[in-house]
Design a protein around this motif. Structure first.
Motif, PDB file in Angstrom:
ATOM      1  N   ALA A 220      32.966   6.914  11.781  1.00  0.00           N
ATOM      2  CA  ALA A 220      33.997   5.885  11.859  1.00  0.00           C
ATOM      3  C   ALA A 220      34.840   5.879  10.619  1.00  0.00           C
ATOM      4  O   ALA A 220      36.059   5.797  10.675  1.00  0.00           O
ATOM      5  CB  ALA A 220      33.345   4.532  12.026  1.00  0.00           C
TER       6      ALA A 220
ATOM      7  N   TYR B  91      32.498   9.454  19.279  1.00  0.00           N
ATOM      8  CA  TYR B  91      33.678   9.174  18.458  1.00  0.00           C
ATOM      9  C   TYR B  91      34.615  10.373  18.469  1.00  0.00           C
ATOM     10  O   TYR B  91      34.215  11.500  18.167  1.00  0.00           O
ATOM     11  CB  TYR B  91      33.254   8.835  17.031  1.00  0.00           C
ATOM     12  CG  TYR B  91      34.383   8.262  16.215  1.00  0.00           C
ATOM     13  CD1 TYR B  91      34.727   6.929  16.338  1.00  0.00           C
ATOM     14  CD2 TYR B  91      35.105   9.059  15.346  1.00  0.00           C
ATOM     15  CE1 TYR B  91      35.777   6.398  15.598  1.00  0.00           C
ATOM     16  CE2 TYR B  91      36.148   8.539  14.603  1.00  0.00           C
ATOM     17  CZ  TYR B  91      36.477   7.206  14.734  1.00  0.00           C
ATOM     18  OH  TYR B  91      37.521   6.684  14.010  1.00  0.00           O
TER      19      TYR B  91
ATOM     20  N   THR C 120      27.026   2.287  20.147  1.00  0.00           N
ATOM     21  CA  THR C 120      27.249   3.389  19.217  1.00  0.00           C
ATOM     22  C   THR C 120      25.954   3.965  18.662  1.00  0.00           C
ATOM     23  O   THR C 120      25.993   4.940  17.912  1.00  0.00           O
ATOM     24  CB  THR C 120      28.113   2.918  18.036  1.00  0.00           C
ATOM     25  OG1 THR C 120      27.382   1.919  17.301  1.00  0.00           O
ATOM     26  CG2 THR C 120      29.432   2.345  18.520  1.00  0.00           C
TER      27      THR C 120
ATOM     28  N   TYR D  39      31.394  -0.681  19.765  1.00  0.00           N
ATOM     29  CA  TYR D  39      32.789  -0.242  19.742  1.00  0.00           C
ATOM     30  C   TYR D  39      33.529  -0.931  20.868  1.00  0.00           C
ATOM     31  O   TYR D  39      33.060  -0.981  22.011  1.00  0.00           O
ATOM     32  CB  TYR D  39      32.858   1.278  19.914  1.00  0.00           C
ATOM     33  CG  TYR D  39      34.132   1.876  19.385  1.00  0.00           C
ATOM     34  CD1 TYR D  39      34.423   1.869  18.023  1.00  0.00           C
ATOM     35  CD2 TYR D  39      35.065   2.469  20.243  1.00  0.00           C
ATOM     36  CE1 TYR D  39      35.590   2.428  17.524  1.00  0.00           C
ATOM     37  CE2 TYR D  39      36.227   3.037  19.757  1.00  0.00           C
ATOM     38  CZ  TYR D  39      36.488   3.014  18.402  1.00  0.00           C
ATOM     39  OH  TYR D  39      37.656   3.561  17.912  1.00  0.00           O
TER      40      TYR D  39
ATOM     41  N   TRP E 245      35.828  -1.758  15.644  1.00  0.00           N
ATOM     42  CA  TRP E 245      34.377  -1.756  15.436  1.00  0.00           C
ATOM     43  C   TRP E 245      33.878  -3.194  15.508  1.00  0.00           C
ATOM     44  O   TRP E 245      34.491  -4.108  14.945  1.00  0.00           O
ATOM     45  CB  TRP E 245      34.044  -1.143  14.080  1.00  0.00           C
ATOM     46  CG  TRP E 245      34.390   0.310  14.036  1.00  0.00           C
ATOM     47  CD1 TRP E 245      35.583   0.865  13.660  1.00  0.00           C
ATOM     48  CD2 TRP E 245      33.554   1.387  14.432  1.00  0.00           C
ATOM     49  NE1 TRP E 245      35.536   2.222  13.787  1.00  0.00           N
ATOM     50  CE2 TRP E 245      34.306   2.587  14.256  1.00  0.00           C
ATOM     51  CE3 TRP E 245      32.250   1.473  14.898  1.00  0.00           C
ATOM     52  CZ2 TRP E 245      33.784   3.843  14.543  1.00  0.00           C
ATOM     53  CZ3 TRP E 245      31.729   2.729  15.178  1.00  0.00           C
ATOM     54  CH2 TRP E 245      32.485   3.896  15.006  1.00  0.00           C
TER      55      TRP E 245
END
Length: 386
Positions: A6, A217, A312, A319, A324
């Protein structure tokens, strides 16, 4: 709180397949080499990114600036944290009032700072505005309706919602230090007439999981989100950001949005703006997308966007729509080198950090940031504004 992937969010979009660090890239001779710039070069470049690589302007327009009056100061000195973590700006806003504002690394209130992956949350909000305008019909629409160049590949059957939550199931490698990873290669796709190079690259990727069943991601997917909005609206992202958000939020200055190899705004990265204007983005989210007395997104947009839509793998975290989330209701936009907009709805609190961490990511830096947040919240709770 935030996984390494992230925090790395958009160095990827700037890195590409990078030369060895021994070649000593600088912002001037290698703007793609952000991970390898010397610390002093990074600190200088982060406030002047629009002079180093192509950007599109995001005008603030001529509406009045949203005042952020001074609130009761909190009894907390951020100096030690700022020095240790190379912080350029700290802003704490509660109930629309500034309770702490501090600058470092040679910048002041009018200076810009690059956001890296904090931009993802702006791009997601533009999806909400496109739903409000009718340019996007539904989050359940297939992405190929808006990006037909993806048809016939891994994105067949993937919905806009799944793209927003990074649950498409399409295979993607986000290893920033592997020159053969997708994140290192997708912005090297040649720009061809009549094609969006990001769509071309992403359209070749195979499916690894059934859509909606697995979170992975992917900065490439946020660039696709941006391409989808631009295609649906028939307008560039910077123009939409200016019209829908920047000109309505009472910003103090224009912003700048970095462009990819095809001259289009990168949905996953790199809007540059001032500390207070990033604070106003936090307030926009906190206030449910109401700007200038009008809600710019559907009524339930932020109720969905800033809560867990996908697991996540981190306990207590998740997410949303490119935000976030935490199970306690706190949510945020995060970028590499410590960029942060953290929103605490219960306390009506927004904390912004602009930084040039010595490394792009690191568990030590993340732990120090979490400790800093705890100290700020304790100071806020100990001295209520009213």
């Amino acid at each position: 709180m935030i996984r390494l992937a992230a925090c790395l969010a958009a160095a990827l979009v700037l890195t590409g397949a990078l030369p060895a660090a021994a070649q000593q890239p600088t912002p001037e001779n290698n703007p793609a080499g952000v991970l390898f710039w010397a610390p002093a070069d990074r600190e200088r470049a982060f406030r002047t990114m629009n002079t180093i690589m192509p950007h599109a302007p995001v005008p603030r327009g001529d509406r009045p600036v949203r005042d952020l009056p001074a609130g009761a100061p909190i009894a907390f000195d951020p100096s030690a944290y700022m020095q240790a973590e190379k912080v350029a700006g700290v802003l704490v806003i509660q109930d629309g009032r500034i309770r702490l504002e501090r600058y470092g690394l040679g910048i002041g209130p009018r200076d810009h700072w690059v956001s890296f992956s904090m931009t993802k949350s702006l791009t997601s909000t533009l999806v909400g505005t496109a739903l409000k305008s009718g340019a996007i019909g539904s989050l359940e629409d297939p992405v190929t309706r808006y990006l037909p160049g993806l048809a016939g590949g891994g994105y067949d059957g993937v919905t806009v919602r799944q793209l927003l939550t990074m649950t498409s199931g399409v295979r993607w490698n986000e290893d920033y230090f592997d020159p053969n990873s997708d994140v290192a290669r997708f912005l090297q796709e040649p720009a061809r007439p009549g094609e969006d190079s990001v769509v071309t690259y992403m359209g070749r990727l195979p499916r690894a999981h059934a859509p909606g069943t697995h979170w992975n991601y992917s900065t490439g997917e946020t660039n696709l989100v941006g391409a989808l909005v631009a295609a649906a609206e028939g307008r560039p992202l910077a123009e939409l950001l200016s019209e829908r958000i920047w000109s309505r939020a009472g910003m103090e200055g224009d912003a700048f949005w970095a462009l990819d190899q095809g001259g289009k705004e990168m949905g996953g990265c790199c809007v540059s703006a001032s500390l207070r204007d990033w604070g106003r983005i936090g307030l926009m989210a906190l206030e449910g997308g109401v700007l200038g007395g009008e809600r710019i997104v559907p009524d339930d947009w932020f109720a969905q966007a800033v809560v867990k839509q996908a697991e996540t793998g981190e306990p207590g975290e998740g997410y949303g729509f490119q935000w976030w989330t935490q199970d306690d209701g706190v949510y945020g936009a995060y970028g590499i080198f410590g960029q942060t907009v953290r929103v605490d709805p219960e306390r009506k609190l927004v904390i912004v950090l602009l930084s040039a961490w010595p490394e792009a990511v690191g568990r030590g830096h993340s732990a120090a940031r979490r400790a800093f947040f705890r100290q700020v919240v304790e100071a806020v709770d100990a001295a209520p504004q009213n």
